[in-house]
Design a protein around this motif. Structure first.
Motif, PDB file in Angstrom:
ATOM      1  N   SER A 123       0.831  -1.212   0.000  1.00 54.10           N
ATOM      2  CA  SER A 123       0.000   0.000   0.000  1.00 54.10           C
ATOM      3  C   SER A 123       0.860   1.254   0.000  1.00 54.10           C
ATOM      4  CB  SER A 123      -0.937  -0.001   1.211  1.00 54.10           C
ATOM      5  OG  SER A 123      -1.749  -1.149   1.183  1.00 54.10           O
ATOM      6  N   ASP A 146      -8.085  -4.400  -1.712  1.00 56.89           N
ATOM      7  CA  ASP A 146      -7.879  -4.938  -0.370  1.00 56.89           C
ATOM      8  C   ASP A 146      -8.970  -4.461   0.577  1.00 56.89           C
ATOM      9  OD1 ASP A 146      -6.981  -5.887   2.009  1.00 56.89           O
ATOM     10  OD2 ASP A 146      -5.072  -4.807   1.994  1.00 56.89           O
ATOM     11  N   THR A 150      -6.662   0.140   3.144  1.00 58.89           N
ATOM     12  CA  THR A 150      -5.586   1.065   3.534  1.00 58.89           C
ATOM     13  C   THR A 150      -5.453   2.210   2.532  1.00 58.89           C
ATOM     14  OG1 THR A 150      -4.392  -0.923   4.237  1.00 58.89           O
ATOM     15  CG2 THR A 150      -3.165   1.140   4.243  1.00 58.89           C
ATOM     16  N   ASP A 275      -3.720  -1.870  -5.740  1.00 60.96           N
ATOM     17  CA  ASP A 275      -3.199  -2.297  -4.441  1.00 60.96           C
ATOM     18  C   ASP A 275      -3.887  -3.612  -4.092  1.00 60.96           C
ATOM     19  OD1 ASP A 275      -1.799  -2.302  -2.060  1.00 60.96           O
ATOM     20  OD2 ASP A 275      -3.297  -1.122  -0.989  1.00 60.96           O
TER      21      ASP A 275
HETATM   22 MG   LIG Z   1      -1.780  -3.006   2.120  1.00 55.82          MG
END
Ligand SMILES: [Mg+2]
Ligand SMILES: Nc1ncnc2c1ncn2[C@@H]1O[C@H](COP(=O)(O)OP(=O)(O)OP(=O)(O)O)[C@@H](O)[C@H]1O
Length: 432
Positions: A123, A146, A150, A275
């Protein structure tokens, strides 16, 4: 003592209160993330890579160019990202355009920052590369695969409804692909009527089939960066995807996001950065399958090397599995990448063990290792406290040398990433 899910829920409620408090302190009072201005020193030397006095001379010569704002500390002028981009479009230095390179007739290039190893720096790399690319003049779409979200949180998106995440894209794809398969089997000239694949009403009733492409894309505080955000619902998404796959076993679930991105106009963005979650699953396979290039961050320790090795092994198996057993349609199997690269993160050049590990990576993976590792830096921790990247933090709020070194390490890694992309971009098919 005995504890249940209720205790966990109570602990989470307390924690969420604290989170809200931190956001109110770090973002504006409306809890909206905003982007700072950039000084003429940053704009000239770090962003356009031209001499500061040349840059000031050019601005003085053309009063119609954006003039920025003077801040309290005196002489420097500070520019917004939009002003920087206007100058970029209009100013030439030694007849050189300041616009970034991008091949004509190609869609946006898609890079997945992936590793099943948790905490590898995915991230952090995705956030800094997105910001570096935007400052380099590119229009960026980031996709947060994800459910820890994040990247979404650091880009200021906190209250995202799950319909508007990768999960929504996958569910919409299931509905559309099932309809397409049904109408194709009715239309088939073979005369053999294939059985109609049925989806339960509960799925159709969610209304996801009607969502438009743009519903999944949100603006960020950076005018040149949009995001397909994520939200915390990890288990739910993976369970739901498994169930959906069961409903229509011919559905190429792993290609949902790839199909979605194919349907976005080719010239809407230059780069798409993914990500990925630290797990193999429906979301990470979608990311990997949609990617033109894999960029695999890894920390400099032995255990990180160990799990990176197992990551590429599992990925090889998963991709091999996907290459059989699905009706080809317009899917191209097996999946082909233009490049696969390892990027060492949290690297300390003075640490013998780190150097030895870096050498081992290069010995094993040869030309697949990025030449510039990302160094371990306190600036990531400090800027992270404000839910920001090193690029977003005003250098006056940090020790200048710490900020410069941190920025330099991300700049070098980004430039190598960009040059790798520029080499591979031409390999993508031409857009009609
Ligand atoms: Mg991450
Ligand atoms: N170059 C760096 N210097 C210092 N700290 C770093 C650096 N890169 C990452 N970190 C720190 O390491 C931790 C893990 O980083 P990050 O969240 O980017 O990893 P990740 O691979 O995305 O993790 P996850 O697998 O949970 O998604 C974070 O606390 C981050 O601030």
């Amino acid at each position: 003592m005995s504890y249940t899910h209720e205790d966990l829920a109570e602990l989470q409620a307390k924690s969420l209160k604290m989170q809200g408090h931190i956001r109110r302190q770090t973002f504006s009072p409306e809890m909206e993330k905003s982007l700072r201005r950039f000084s003429s020193w940053e704009v000239s030397e770090l962003i356009f890579k031209v001499n500061q006095s040349t840059f000031r001379g050019r601005l003085a010569a053309d009063p119609s160019l954006p003039s920025g704002e003077v801040e309290e500390d005196g002489r420097q002028r500070w520019y917004t990202l939009d002003e920087i981009n206007e100058i970029r479009r209009r100013m030439k230095v030694n007849r050189r355009s300041l616009m970034p390179k991008r091949p004509a007739n190609k869609r946006a290039f898609r890079a997945a920052i992936a590793n099943f190893k948790g905490g590898a720096g995915k991230s952090t790399v995705a956030l800094h590369f997105a910001h570096a690319a935007a400052l380099d003049g590119y229009r960026v779409l980031v996709v947060d695969f994800d459910p820890q979200a994040t990247l979404s949180h650091s880009m200021g998106l906190n209250d995202v409804a799950e319909d508007y995440t990768v999960w929504g894209i996958m569910a919409r794809d299931l509905i559309r692909e099932t309809d397409r398969m049904n109408s194709a089997s009715v239309a088939a000239e073979s005369g053999v009527q294939l059985p109609t694949r049925k989806l339960p009403d509960s799925i159709r009733d969610m209304g996801l089939g009607e969502l438009r492409n743009t519903d999944f894309i949100k603006p960020t505080a950076w005018s040149a960066i949009d995001i397909v955000p994520s939200c915390a619902n990890a288990a739910f998404v993976e369970f739901a995807s498994a169930q959906y796959r069961h409903l229509n076993p011919e559905w190429s679930f792993f290609a949902a996001v790839s199909r979605y991105l194919d349907s976005i106009p080719a010239d809407a963005y230059d780069l798409v950065i993914f990500d990925c979650p630290p797990a193999i699953g429906y979301q990470s396979m979608n990311a990997v399958f949609a990617a033109d290039m894999l960029y695999i961050p890894s920390g400099p320790g032995y255990w990180e090397y160990d799990s990176t090795t197992s990551f590429i092994g599992q990925l090889a198996e998963a991709l091999e599995d996907l290459s059989h057993g699905f009706p080809a349609g317009n899917l191209k199997l097996p999946k082909v990448f233009t490049d696969i690269r390892f990027l060492m993160t949290r690297y300390e050049p003075g640490n013998d063990l780190h150097r030895a590990m870096f050498d081992a990576f290069r010995k094993v993976f040869e030309g697949h290792v990025a030449e510039h590792p990302i160094e371990m830096t306190r600036a990531v921790e400090q800027s992270g406290r404000f839910l920001s990247s090193v690029y977003e933090i005003d250098y006056r709020d940090m020790t200048r040398e710490t900020w410069r070194r941190a920025r330099a390490t991300f700049d070098q890694a980004y430039e190598e990433f960009r040059d790798t992309i520029l080499k591979a971009w031409d390999q993508l098919e031409d857009e009609a």
